[in-house]
Motif scaffolding. Structure first.
Motif, PDB file in Angstrom:
ATOM      1  N   VAL B  59      69.579 105.298  68.592  1.00 60.89           N
ATOM      2  CA  VAL B  59      68.248 104.727  68.858  1.00 60.89           C
ATOM      3  C   VAL B  59      68.352 103.705  69.995  1.00 60.89           C
ATOM      4  O   VAL B  59      67.497 103.663  70.884  1.00 60.89           O
ATOM      5  N   LEU B  62      68.466 105.426  73.376  1.00 61.02           N
ATOM      6  CA  LEU B  62      67.133 105.947  73.729  1.00 61.02           C
ATOM      7  C   LEU B  62      66.201 104.810  74.155  1.00 61.02           C
ATOM      8  O   LEU B  62      65.454 104.930  75.121  1.00 61.02           O
ATOM      9  N   LYS B  63      66.247 103.701  73.403  1.00 65.09           N
ATOM     10  CA  LYS B  63      65.392 102.552  73.729  1.00 65.09           C
ATOM     11  C   LYS B  63      65.771 101.957  75.084  1.00 65.09           C
ATOM     12  O   LYS B  63      64.904 101.636  75.898  1.00 65.09           O
ATOM     13  N   ASN B  65      67.299 103.393  77.605  1.00 68.13           N
ATOM     14  CA  ASN B  65      66.960 104.293  78.710  1.00 68.13           C
ATOM     15  C   ASN B  65      65.458 104.363  78.968  1.00 68.13           C
ATOM     16  O   ASN B  65      65.027 104.550  80.101  1.00 68.13           O
TER      17      ASN B  65
END
Lengths: 129, 129
Positions: B59, B62-63, B65
């Protein structure tokens, strides 16, 4: 990273925002799926913690009735070494395992003391009565 | 409680001491069995924590990026309510569930920040390299 990234710094991730920023919609969907996994892990962890505190409560009653102190440093040294080893095997930062141990042991000892103060009555921990 | 109970206040529970105090030998044996259960619960808990931090690390990437902040208060409110409910169902003091949540969420956020600071590289968390 786009110039709009700062818009996101204090926002909650939801589908409306994802629609307004299509480039991040995929990341949002992936995060949502991972969060479900995290929630499932937490459900299992809470079940384990419930069983752990039920078990340490039984230990607390036995200790109080036998006059043993809540603390047992030899036991704690064993747990520190053991959890460190298990954490490395599992691919977990051993620092996290030690924080977990400190958390559960500290809380268990507090509850042992409460049981001892109540003359060995585990009912003192029953917050659901 | 016998007059010898104070002897036990700062001692480690072992079989030699149990033999010297036969009246407590049964309690010692029972505590030993319960401790094995506690150790088994801890093994399972460490495995879950390992999976939880692997998942939150994904997570975090993803956050980072997508430019999302590590914090998400709406998600946290959901987790607080959910874990409270699950704890009561499981017979766990909800205070313990909240301590667990605070511990894992705080550590996950710290690690998200480290990933973001490293430009989305989860390798920054690899303490085993």
């Amino acid at each position: 990273m786009s110039e709009t990234s700062s818009d996101w710094q204090k926002t909650t991730i939801d589908s409306a925002q994802a629609a307004a920023h299509p480039e991040t919609a995929q990341a949002v969907a992936r995060i949502k799926a991972l969060r479900q996994t995290i929630d499932n892990i937490d459900s299992a962890a809470i079940a384990l913690l419930a069983e752990r505190f039920k078990t340490t409560s039984q230990v607390g009653v036995l200790k109080a009735n036998a006059g043993f102190a809540p603390e047992d440093t030899k036991r704690e040294d064993y747990q520190i070494e053991r959890l460190h080893r298990i954490a490395i095997d599992a691919g977990l930062d051993p620092e996290i395992a030690e924080m977990y141990r400190e958390f559960v042991v500290t809380e268990a000892k507090k509850r042992h003391q409460r049981i001892a103060d109540a003359g060995g009555d585990p009912g003192v921990l029953d917050v659901f009565a």
